[in-house]
Structure formats: C-alpha cells, structure tokens
Design a protein around this motif. Structure first.
Motif, short mmCIF file in Angstrom:
data_model
loop_
_atom_site.label_atom_id
_atom_site.label_comp_id
_atom_site.label_asym_id
_atom_site.label_seq_id
_atom_site.Cartn_x
_atom_site.Cartn_y
_atom_site.Cartn_z
N LYS A 81 0.83 -1.21 0.00
CA LYS A 81 0.00 0.00 0.00
C LYS A 81 0.86 1.25 0.00
O LYS A 81 2.01 1.23 0.43
CB LYS A 81 -0.96 0.00 1.18
N PHE A 82 0.28 2.33 -0.49
CA PHE A 82 0.96 3.61 -0.61
C PHE A 82 0.20 4.67 0.19
O PHE A 82 -1.00 4.53 0.43
CB PHE A 82 1.08 4.03 -2.07
N SER A 83 0.91 5.73 0.54
CA SER A 83 0.32 6.76 1.39
C SER A 83 -0.80 7.54 0.71
O SER A 83 -1.61 8.18 1.38
CB SER A 83 1.41 7.74 1.87
N ASP A 84 -0.91 7.47 -0.61
CA ASP A 84 -1.99 8.18 -1.30
C ASP A 84 -3.27 7.36 -1.39
O ASP A 84 -4.23 7.76 -2.02
CB ASP A 84 -1.54 8.63 -2.69
N GLY A 85 -3.29 6.18 -0.77
CA GLY A 85 -4.49 5.32 -0.76
C GLY A 85 -4.48 4.25 -1.84
O GLY A 85 -5.32 3.35 -1.82
N SER A 86 -3.56 4.34 -2.77
CA SER A 86 -3.49 3.32 -3.81
C SER A 86 -2.73 2.10 -3.29
O SER A 86 -2.14 2.12 -2.23
CB SER A 86 -2.78 3.88 -5.06
N TYR A 100 -1.21 -1.50 -10.38
CA TYR A 100 -1.47 -0.49 -9.34
C TYR A 100 -2.90 0.02 -9.48
O TYR A 100 -3.34 0.40 -10.57
CB TYR A 100 -0.47 0.66 -9.47
N SER A 102 -6.44 2.14 -7.68
CA SER A 102 -7.00 3.08 -6.71
C SER A 102 -7.69 2.27 -5.63
O SER A 102 -7.89 1.07 -5.78
CB SER A 102 -8.00 4.01 -7.42
N SER A 103 -8.07 2.93 -4.55
CA SER A 103 -8.71 2.19 -3.45
C SER A 103 -10.03 1.54 -3.87
O SER A 103 -10.47 0.58 -3.24
CB SER A 103 -8.94 3.12 -2.26
N MET A 170 6.32 10.95 -1.10
CA MET A 170 5.43 9.82 -0.88
C MET A 170 6.15 8.82 0.02
O MET A 170 7.37 8.81 0.07
CB MET A 170 5.04 9.16 -2.21
N ARG A 172 5.86 4.53 1.47
CA ARG A 172 5.27 3.22 1.26
C ARG A 172 5.66 2.34 2.46
O ARG A 172 6.56 2.68 3.22
CB ARG A 172 5.76 2.58 -0.04
#
Length: 176
Positions: A81-86, A100, A102-103, A170, A172
């Motif tokens: 997971k990544f900090s932008d929600g993806s 990759y 999106s949520s 960003m 991770r």
C-alpha cells in the motif's frame, strides 16, 4: 636446529590464522548513471487487449482487507500500500508485471520490468498502454524514476520517495 624449527613453527602459525579479504565490486548509481541505463534501449509496447483483464481488481475488497491487517504476502500474490491510498499487486506466476489500483479497485497504471534480478529497468504504463515513466531499480529498496523525456521524477530509498530536491513526496510500507 631447534631455533630453525622454532622460527619455522612461528612463521607457520603466524601465517595460518591470517584471512584473505575478498573484495566485491558494487556499482553505485546516481540519477545520471541510472538515466543512462534506462534510456539505453527501446521499451516494450503493449496492446489494449493484453491488459484488459486487469482494468478492475477482482480481489479489491480482499486485498484492502489484507493490507488493513498488515498482511502483504498471499499464496498467489504480493500486495503493498501507498500513502496516497493506492495499492499494488504482483502475481507470483507473472512477476515481471505489477498492477497499481486506486482504493476502489480501478487500474491506475502497471509496470513491466526487464529482469527478475537487480538492477533492472522498469517501465510504467497507463491503462491505455502509453508510457507514464521509466525507471531503474537498483535493489529492493532503491530505484530512480524518470519522465519519458529523461527528467528525474523520484528517487525511492527504503520507504521514502524523494523528488529532485530531496523532499519526501510519498511513502510506502515495505514488509519483509
């Protein structure tokens, strides 16, 4: 004769425990050397039909649930997971690709790497198959990412992604 034997014994015992150090050469990469590697050969192209089945993550709810629990290694795939929600998915049966999302489970982009070993070139594509960026993955924890024109976009080191001015842009989570 005893002295000669004693000298020989001392020399032998003095040499015996000495160890040789093996020097291994590692290449250190910076943005310029990574850029040269990335743009040294043409990139692979993809057809729309070859990626169509990945447009929606069929395991979206399951993947998000596992990520929420901190579980990233599953029987057939690895997720992150990544900090932008993806989040990203890499299937063990096809490790050259990462997908990759999106949520809500919609494909944002995908990557193709040219080798399973490090270092390797990685190209990121949009769902329509056009190139978003190109990168050079030095190790599990370090990579450089460039625009198609060659401008440095990001430098991942561990869990942090830095811009060209060394600002964190960003984060991770890498589970080991």
């Amino acid at each position: 004769m005893k002295r000669l034997f004693l000298v020989f014994l001392l020399l032998f015992l003095g040499i015996f425990p000495s160890n040789a150090k093996i020097i291994t050469g590692e290449i250190e990469y910076n943005a310029e050397t990574a850029r040269e590697e990335v743009f040294s050969a043409p990139v692979k192209t993809f057809s729309f039909d070859s990626i169509r089945k990945y447009f929606i993550d069929a395991n979206n709810a399951e993947n998000l649930n596992y990520l929420y629990q901190g579980i990233t290694e599953l029987k057939d795939r690895k997720i992150g997971k990544f900090s932008d929600g993806s989040y990203g998915v890499q299937y063990y049966d096809d490790p050259m690709y990462s997908w990759y999302y999106s949520s809500n489970g919609r494909l944002i982009n995908f990557t193709y790497k040219d080798s399973s070993d490090y270092p390797c070139k990685i190209t990121k594509y949009k769902p329509d198959g056009s190139i978003t960026n190109q990168g050079y993955r030095v190790s599990e924890e370090e990579s450089f990412i460039f625009t198609p024109e060659g401008k440095l976009l990001a430098h991942w080191v561990g869990n942090n992604c830095y811009d060209e001015y060394n600002n964190v842009i960003m984060t991770r989570i890498i589970y080991k």
